[in-house]
Design a protein around this motif. Structure first.
Motif, PDB file in Angstrom:
ATOM      1  N   CYS A  31       0.854  -1.185   0.000  1.00  0.00           N
ATOM      2  CA  CYS A  31       0.000   0.000   0.000  1.00  0.00           C
ATOM      3  C   CYS A  31       0.894   1.240   0.000  1.00  0.00           C
ATOM      4  O   CYS A  31       0.769   2.103  -0.865  1.00  0.00           O
ATOM      5  CB  CYS A  31      -0.906  -0.028   1.230  1.00  0.00           C
ATOM      6  SG  CYS A  31      -2.057   1.348   1.278  1.00  0.00           S
ATOM      7  N   ARG A  55       3.476  -1.423  -7.527  1.00  0.00           N
ATOM      8  CA  ARG A  55       2.706  -0.332  -6.948  1.00  0.00           C
ATOM      9  C   ARG A  55       3.314   0.040  -5.601  1.00  0.00           C
ATOM     10  O   ARG A  55       3.979  -0.777  -4.939  1.00  0.00           O
ATOM     11  CB  ARG A  55       1.231  -0.681  -6.777  1.00  0.00           C
ATOM     12  CG  ARG A  55       0.941  -1.840  -5.833  1.00  0.00           C
ATOM     13  CD  ARG A  55      -0.410  -1.683  -5.109  1.00  0.00           C
ATOM     14  NE  ARG A  55      -0.363  -0.649  -4.115  1.00  0.00           N
ATOM     15  CZ  ARG A  55      -1.318   0.226  -3.872  1.00  0.00           C
ATOM     16  NH1 ARG A  55      -2.448   0.169  -4.527  1.00  0.00           N
ATOM     17  NH2 ARG A  55      -1.170   1.147  -2.942  1.00  0.00           N
ATOM     18  N   LYS A  60      -0.444   9.264   0.549  1.00  0.00           N
ATOM     19  CA  LYS A  60      -1.541   8.368   0.883  1.00  0.00           C
ATOM     20  C   LYS A  60      -2.796   9.125   1.298  1.00  0.00           C
ATOM     21  O   LYS A  60      -2.740   9.995   2.182  1.00  0.00           O
ATOM     22  CB  LYS A  60      -1.129   7.470   2.064  1.00  0.00           C
ATOM     23  CG  LYS A  60      -0.010   6.493   1.761  1.00  0.00           C
ATOM     24  CD  LYS A  60      -0.276   5.585   0.562  1.00  0.00           C
ATOM     25  CE  LYS A  60      -1.541   4.768   0.668  1.00  0.00           C
ATOM     26  NZ  LYS A  60      -1.765   3.962  -0.585  1.00  0.00           N
ATOM     27  N   HIS A 202      -8.323  -3.649  -2.017  1.00  0.00           N
ATOM     28  CA  HIS A 202      -9.222  -2.629  -1.466  1.00  0.00           C
ATOM     29  C   HIS A 202     -10.683  -3.083  -1.602  1.00  0.00           C
ATOM     30  O   HIS A 202     -11.532  -2.702  -0.806  1.00  0.00           O
ATOM     31  CB  HIS A 202      -9.003  -1.276  -2.148  1.00  0.00           C
ATOM     32  CG  HIS A 202      -7.640  -0.715  -1.854  1.00  0.00           C
ATOM     33  ND1 HIS A 202      -6.543  -1.012  -2.625  1.00  0.00           N
ATOM     34  CD2 HIS A 202      -7.189   0.071  -0.849  1.00  0.00           C
ATOM     35  CE1 HIS A 202      -5.477  -0.422  -2.107  1.00  0.00           C
ATOM     36  NE2 HIS A 202      -5.831   0.232  -1.029  1.00  0.00           N
ATOM     37  N   GLU A 228      -2.284  -5.830  -3.360  1.00  0.00           N
ATOM     38  CA  GLU A 228      -1.342  -5.362  -2.345  1.00  0.00           C
ATOM     39  C   GLU A 228      -0.586  -6.547  -1.730  1.00  0.00           C
ATOM     40  O   GLU A 228      -1.189  -7.532  -1.300  1.00  0.00           O
ATOM     41  CB  GLU A 228      -2.065  -4.543  -1.266  1.00  0.00           C
ATOM     42  CG  GLU A 228      -2.428  -3.160  -1.813  1.00  0.00           C
ATOM     43  CD  GLU A 228      -3.013  -2.189  -0.806  1.00  0.00           C
ATOM     44  OE1 GLU A 228      -2.930  -0.971  -1.054  1.00  0.00           O
ATOM     45  OE2 GLU A 228      -3.580  -2.628   0.225  1.00  0.00           O
ATOM     46  N   ASP A 239      -2.992  -0.622   5.432  1.00  0.00           N
ATOM     47  CA  ASP A 239      -3.643  -1.728   4.715  1.00  0.00           C
ATOM     48  C   ASP A 239      -3.004  -3.109   4.907  1.00  0.00           C
ATOM     49  O   ASP A 239      -3.107  -3.972   4.013  1.00  0.00           O
ATOM     50  CB  ASP A 239      -3.764  -1.391   3.222  1.00  0.00           C
ATOM     51  CG  ASP A 239      -4.853  -0.342   2.965  1.00  0.00           C
ATOM     52  OD1 ASP A 239      -5.611  -0.006   3.903  1.00  0.00           O
ATOM     53  OD2 ASP A 239      -4.932   0.145   1.826  1.00  0.00           O
ATOM     54  N   GLN A 242      -5.341  -6.370   4.449  1.00  0.00           N
ATOM     55  CA  GLN A 242      -5.719  -6.811   3.100  1.00  0.00           C
ATOM     56  C   GLN A 242      -4.516  -7.185   2.246  1.00  0.00           C
ATOM     57  O   GLN A 242      -4.679  -7.504   1.061  1.00  0.00           O
ATOM     58  CB  GLN A 242      -6.527  -5.712   2.388  1.00  0.00           C
ATOM     59  CG  GLN A 242      -5.708  -4.469   2.059  1.00  0.00           C
ATOM     60  CD  GLN A 242      -6.594  -3.285   1.682  1.00  0.00           C
ATOM     61  OE1 GLN A 242      -7.695  -3.112   2.203  1.00  0.00           O
ATOM     62  NE2 GLN A 242      -6.142  -2.467   0.757  1.00  0.00           N
TER      63      GLN A 242
HETATM   64 MN    MN Z   1      -3.982   0.611   0.160  1.00  0.00          MN
END
Ligand code: MN
Ligand code: PEP
Length: 263
Positions: A31, A55, A60, A202, A228, A239, A242
Motif C-alpha cells: 500500500c 505499486r 496516501k 481494497h 497489495e 492496509d 488486506q
Molecule cells: Mn492501500
C-alpha cells in the motif's frame, strides 16, 4: 467504440501492454512505500512471481489526518531505486496536482485514487501529461460518472486510461471493507474500449478473500489486477489486513495462470 485501447507502458525491462488483446498484467506491491529495504525486497518478490508493474504509495489518502500519510517525495526516490533494481515499471498515486511533475519523473503509470475520481482539475492535469493513467472508481460513483471522469482525462489529450474497480461503499462492513463490483467487467466491456483492472485488495479489505476475487476477475475477463503485497502484513503502516505475503502472492499467481489469458 471500435478498437480496444491498448495501453503501452514503457518500463526499464520492456514495454508492458494492458488491453483486451494482451495477457493479463498483474500490478503488485505494498500500500505504502515504507523504506528502501522493504520496497526493493517486495519488488523483487513480486517480479519473481510474475508481476509486471510495482505499486507503492508515496502520498496516501488516509481517512484520519493522524494516520500515516506516506513518506511523500522521499518515497518517490525509493520507488526509483526499486525500478532501477528490478526493471519493473512503477505506478503510484497523485493526490495533489502540485506533486504531479515529480511523480511523472518516476512513475510509468499515474494513479488517480477513488477519493479523487471526480477531482476535475486534477483529471485535466493528468490528462495533459504523457504517462498512462490508472483511474480508480470512486467509492460511490456510478458507471456513467466514472466513464465521464475518464473522458476528462482523454479530452485533455491523454488517451491511455485504465479503469480500476476497487470496491464500492457497502452497507455491511462486518465482513468486508467494500463490495467488489465484478459486474462492471461485462458492463464496461459493452460500453467502452478502455482496459479494465480489478483491485480485490481494497475491494474486500481482507487478505483471505483476495485470491478468490482475483480468480473471479480473471474468469470474468479483466485485463489487469492490482494486488497489495507486503513482506510482513502485520507490521504494515497501511492496509496490512488486506495485504498478501509474498508467498501467498506467488501461490495466487500460479493459481491464476490456469484460469484465463496467461497471467
Ligand atoms: Mn492501500
Ligand atoms: C491505494 O491504491 O492504496 C488506494 C488508496 O486506493 P483507493 O483509492 O482505491 O482507495
Amino acid at each position: 467504440h471500435g478498437q480496444p485501447t491498448d495501453v503501452a507502458i514503457e518500463t526499464p525491462d520492456r514495454a508492458v501492454h494492458i488491453g483486451q488483446n494482451h495477457p493479463v498484467v498483474t500490478i503488485a506491491g505494498p500500500c505504502s512505500v515504507e523504506n528502501e529495504e522493504m520496497i526493493v525486497a517486495t519488488a523483487q518478490y513480486v517480479k519473481a512471481s510474475g508481476a509486471k508493474l510495482l505499486r507503492g504509495g508515496a502520498y496516501k489518502p488516509r481517512t484520519s489526518p493522524y494516520a500515516f500519510q506516506g513518506h511523500g517525495e522521499s518515497a518517490l526516490g525509493l520507488l526509483a531505486a526499486a525500478r532501477e533494481a528490478t526493471g519493473l515499471g512503477i505506478i503510484t498515486e497523485v493526490m495533489d496536482a502540485e506533486d504531479l511533475d515529480k511523480i511523472v519523473e518516476v512513475a510509468d503509470v499515474v494513479q488517480v485514487g477513488a477519493r479523487n475520481m471526480q477531482n476535475f482539475s486534477l483529471l485535466k492535469k493528468v490528462g495533459a501529461q504523457p504517462k498512462p493513467v490508472f483511474l480508480k472508481r470512486g467509492m460511490s460513483a456510478t458507471i456513467e460518472e466514472w466513464l465521464m471522469a475518464a473522458e476528462y482525462i482523454m479530452a485533455a489529450g491523454n488517451p491511455n486510461v485504465i479503469l480500476c474497480e476497487r470496491g464500492i461503499r457497502t452497507f455491511d462492513r462486518q465482513y468486508a471493507r467494500n463490495t467488489l463490483d465484478l459486474s462492471v467487467i461485462p458492463v464496461l466491456r459493452s460500453l467502452t474500449h478502455l482496459p479494465i483492472a480489478i483491485d480485490p485488495s481494497h475491494g474486500t479489505g481482507r487478505a483471505e478473500y483476495v485470491p478468490s476475487m482475483a480468480m473471479a476477475a480473471i474468469a470474468a475477463g479483466a485485463d489487469s489486477l492490482m494486488i497489495e503485497v507486503h513482506p510482513n502484513p502485520a507490521k504494515a503502516l497501511s492496509d496490512g489486513p488486506q495485504s498478501l505475503t509474498p508467498q501467498r502472492f506467488d501461490r495466487l499467481m500460479q493459481e491464476l495462470s490456469v484460469i484465463g489469458r496467461a497471467v
